[in-house]
Scaffold this active site. Structure first.
Site, PDB file in Angstrom:
ATOM      1  N   ASP A 164      -6.360   6.180   2.554  1.00  0.00           N
ATOM      2  CA  ASP A 164      -6.511   4.786   2.163  1.00  0.00           C
ATOM      3  C   ASP A 164      -5.615   4.569   0.930  1.00  0.00           C
ATOM      4  O   ASP A 164      -5.026   5.505   0.377  1.00  0.00           O
ATOM      5  CB  ASP A 164      -7.973   4.428   1.875  1.00  0.00           C
ATOM      6  CG  ASP A 164      -8.196   2.916   2.025  1.00  0.00           C
ATOM      7  OD1 ASP A 164      -7.199   2.157   2.014  1.00  0.00           O
ATOM      8  OD2 ASP A 164      -9.354   2.474   2.151  1.00  0.00           O
TER       9      ASP A 164
HETATM   10  C1  BGC Z   1      -8.502  -0.788   2.280  1.00  0.00           C
HETATM   11  C2  BGC Z   1      -8.094  -0.458   3.691  1.00  0.00           C
HETATM   12  C3  BGC Z   1      -6.792  -1.128   4.025  1.00  0.00           C
HETATM   13  C4  BGC Z   1      -5.749  -0.730   2.999  1.00  0.00           C
HETATM   14  C5  BGC Z   1      -4.407  -1.356   3.247  1.00  0.00           C
HETATM   15  C6  BGC Z   1      -7.377  -0.572   1.287  1.00  0.00           C
HETATM   16  O1  BGC Z   1      -7.705  -1.045   0.028  1.00  0.00           O
HETATM   17  O2  BGC Z   1      -9.634  -0.023   1.931  1.00  0.00           O
HETATM   18  O3  BGC Z   1      -9.095  -0.836   4.575  1.00  0.00           O
HETATM   19  O4  BGC Z   1      -6.400  -0.790   5.316  1.00  0.00           O
HETATM   20  O5  BGC Z   1      -6.177  -1.140   1.718  1.00  0.00           O
HETATM   21  O6  BGC Z   1      -4.434  -2.707   3.022  1.00  0.00           O
END
Ligand code: BGC
Length: 750
Positions: free
Chosen positions: A295
């Site tokens: 993530d």
């Molecule tokens: C989120 C994810 C997301 C990623 C990219 C993160 O902060 O937890 O779910 O896919 O950002 O935007």
């Protein structure tokens, strides 16, 4: 070989598709992404690459403005040209993506195509309801269709990879991210996550309208303590395996190409550096053969987590846990080379992890044509097509849940005069909800516009803002109500209060909105609340004042049309809750599939006068609305339950049947649910578990016999010795319209 793998994939998909609520075959993941032809191509390519170029394939940069975390990627072009950045997420325009791909193909040494990803969470341009709403449709074919429409639109804009489905089970509506998931139940969640993977990826990853799915957030992110985002998770492995793992597993078994790590720790180790989760469970036990992405800056965050002393050690932890790609954190970019040179990370690990990323680029067809997703002609006409809008409208109305309908106030005859009031009534942006990155508010049909087409005499006034007054707002609202036959009052939470980093400690409607309701109640006019929210709410005050409550969620692009279909009665509401609505935030976390405890009280209506039972002093254990609940404009009755083949042996299937009758005056859809209880186990078992559901259409007065198959897999769980399987013993089974179903039978496993 490649063909036979694809055929196998196709067969598995078809077998899943024909029986909506059947899960993908357990362990099917082991068969995916193993084709020899791709492996040979990857091995040959790896031989020609430098260490730096291999690391470049493990790096994911963010396009400008795509910030859901603390950092932003700088100088992307330069890194792409040097072969040090092989993947990008969130380019804002097609032209930008084409420009970056050209840099890779024309200026970099190895000419390896760049992979482009984006959060396409509940639609790309055509925005479907927020995911928790989508799940409330329980409509697996339509959910698969929604993902397919999203993939078709996103792929036309150069997106090859979506960070979806979000498979995190949660019982905690304080957590803003419940909006992105499919609720509290592992069985329903598993059906939905698999359907979304099938919809995104299609039958062939290389098709121009297929995109890669990304199962997230692995793992157990939905159990953050106190519902506070990014917080600690601490649970037994048994609870994890029984309640949280199934939807991830099912998505992986459906062929998901990628998995995203979660921010939280699991058993004391952040997921991104957690060898048990990534290697032992995901790779070995589940047989996942795609690639794993972190993530957003989750590797860097292992430093504040207190598991790595610096970002170099954090990168070492992640790579040695088998995590392929660093999202935006730059830790692989900056530290991997040194880690390899000092022997802390092996070259063979780098080759394996890089090879898995390259393999997916081959399977997407990117090496055959790096510009295959960049067709400017297709781009011009790809969005808001009638097929997409129809799918969107259909799922939006199927997702809405009728919570209360005193005196059958809904539907409203066309000759009635409606006063539409409230801060969401004429707000296009609010209809789209959070995670609508590419959505355009100007294309959304507001409630007012949808209703105006059917009720030309409708009047509208805002009444108040989300959390504050507007001049004379209440006065105009009261006047409008007085001049109407019925009030439609939109209440709820603004979209920025849901999604990521949007945890709340109160689940009540903001005070000013509640006061507006109180004021309107004084007019004596019948009131219907149109609830706009992406999480369960405490509605105990409101349901006393309102005659009817329709939960609309954040319904998406076709909001107004879908709402009008329901208000007029053209469509009979059929949605059912996939998360429990508590009586008060004090009951949270709350879910239906709890354990009985040694001093049970209340959950299924059994009351005790004994103080020393598992209960609250002043509040019942029962929620306001249970899991699976939702009304219709008609009524359904369940009767004549029978069990065929009882008793069964371990490994046998069992058929349970019941008749459902539409006892009202209108045709309608019903979501029939089957629950079981294993009375005595080697470990304690939940008081109820959903193990099947069927959506049936019944004409007024019509009956249908429903047959459910209970499979060995349905009866299996994490046993006392941690093995997965069935146990002998007595079971109860219920069939009905929600998790409090009373039509009951029993069976024995010998
Ligand atoms: C989120 C994810 C997301 C990623 C990219 C993160 O902060 O937890 O779910 O896919 O950002 O935007």
């Amino acid at each position: 070989m490649k063909k036979s793998i694809e055929c196998l994939f196709l067969l598995l998909c078809l077998s899943v598709f024909s029986e909506a609520q059947t899960l993908p075959k357990r362990g099917a993941a082991k068969n995916f992404y193993q084709d020899q032809a791709t492996k040979i191509k990857v091995a040959n390519l790896l031989k020609k690459m430098t260490l730096e170029e291999k690391i470049g394939q493990l790096v994911l940069f963010a396009g400008k403005g795509m910030i859901t975390g603390p950092s932003e990627s700088q100088n992307m072009d330069e890194y792409v040209v040097k072969g040090l950045c092989g993947n990008v997420f969130g380019t804002k325009t097609l032209a930008d993506a084409i420009r970056i791909q050209k840099l890779a193909m024309e200026k970099s040494r190895m000419k390896i195509p760049v992979l482009f990803g984006l959060d396409v969470i509940h639609g790309f341009k055509t925005i479907f309801p927020t995911n928790l709403g989508i799940s409330s449709s329980w409509d697996i074919p339509e959910i698969e269709k929604f993902a397919q429409v999203s993939a078709t639109e996103a792929s036309a804009a150069g997106v090859m990879w979506t960070y979806s489905p979000m498979c995190d089970i949660s019982y905690d509506p304080r957590w803003g991210r419940v909006s992105e998931g499919s609720g509290e139940d592992p069985f329903l969640g598993s059906c939905i996550s698999a359907a979304m993977v099938r919809g995104y990826q299609g039958k062939n990853l290389a098709a121009p309208n297929s995109i890669m799915a990304c199962v997230k957030h692995f793992a157990a992110y939905g159990a953050v303590q106190a519902g506070r985002d990014y917080n600690t998770v601490d649970m037994s492995e048994r609870a994890f395996r029984d309640y949280y793992l199934p939807p991830y597993r099912s998505a992986v078994d459906a062929g998901a190409a990628t998995v995203m790590t979660s921010f939280n720790e699991y058993d004391g180790v952040p997921a991104t550096g957690n060898k048990f989760l990534m290697k032992k469970l995901l790779r070995k036990e589940l047989g996942f053969n795609g690639f794993i992405v972190t993530d957003f800056s989750a590797i860097n965050e292992m430093v504040p987590h207190g598991i790595a002393k610096d970002e170099t050690s954090a990168a070492e932890l992640a790579i040695n846990a088998g995590v392929n790609m660093d999202m935006v954190g730059n830790t692989y970019l900056l530290h991997l080379k040194k880690l390899v040179q000092t022997g802390k990370v092996s070259m063979s690990a780098i080759n394996k992890l890089c090879g898995e990323v390259l393999g997916m680029k081959y399977r997407l067809g990117l090496f055959d044509d790096p510009y295959r997703y960049f067709n400017e002609e297709r781009f011009k006409t790809a969005f808001y097509k009638p097929e997409a809008l129809d799918a969107c409208r259909s799922l939006a109305r199927k997702s809405m849940v009728l919570l209360q309908n005193n005196n059958n106030l809904l539907p409203i005859p066309l000759n009635k005069k409606i006063a539409l009031i409230g801060p969401f009534a004429d707000n296009q942006r609010e209809m789209l909800g959070s995670w609508a990155i590419s959505g355009e508010a100007k294309h959304a049909v507001a409630f007012l516009s949808g209703l105006q087409k059917r009720y030309p005499t409708i009047t509208y006034t805002q009444g108040c803002k989300f959390t504050s007054e507007i001049p004379n707002g209440f006065e105009y609202a009261v006047k409008a109500a007085e001049q109407s036959d019925v009030v439609l009052l939109t209440l709820g939470l603004p979209y920025e209060w849901s999604g990521e980093a949007a945890s709340l400690t109160s689940l009540q409607i903001p005070d000013i909105q509640y006061r507006l309701l109180e004021k309107l109640k004084q007019t004596g006019k019948p009131i219907i609340i149109l609830l706009v929210t992406a999480r369960p709410m405490d509605l105990s005050r409101e349901i006393k004042l309102a005659d009817a409550v329709l939960l609309t969620w954040q319904p998406g692009t076709m909001a107004g049309e879908a709402l009008a279909d329901i208000v007029t009665g053209d469509f009979n509401p059929s949605g059912k809750l996939t998360m429990t609505f508590p009586l008060t935030v004090g009951q949270v976390p709350i879910h239906y599939n709890v354990k009985n405890t040694g001093r049970p009280e209340g959950i299924l209506g059994t009351k005790s006068s004994n103080k020393y039972t598992s209960r609250y002093l002043f509040t019942p254990n029962n929620p306001l609305y249970p899991f699976g609940y939702g009304l219709s404009y008609t009524t359904f009755d369940y009767h004549d339950i029978s069990v065929e083949g009882n008793p069964i042996k371990i490994g046998d299937r069992l058929k349970v049947s019941a008749t459902v009758t539409n006892t009202g005056l209108k045709d309608g859809d019903e979501i029939a649910q089957l629950y079981i209880r294993d009375l005595v186990g080697s470990v304690t078992r939940p008081v109820r578990e959903l193990k099947g559901f069927q959506k049936v259409h019944l004409h007024a007065g019509e009956s249908k016999r429903l047959v459910f198959n209970i499979t060995p897999d349905n009866l299996s769980f994490c046993r006392g010795d941690m093995s997965f399987g069935e146990e002998r013993g007595n079971y109860h089974v219920w069939i009905g319209g929600d998790s409090n179903a009373t039509l009951e039978s029993s069976f024995i496993v010998r």
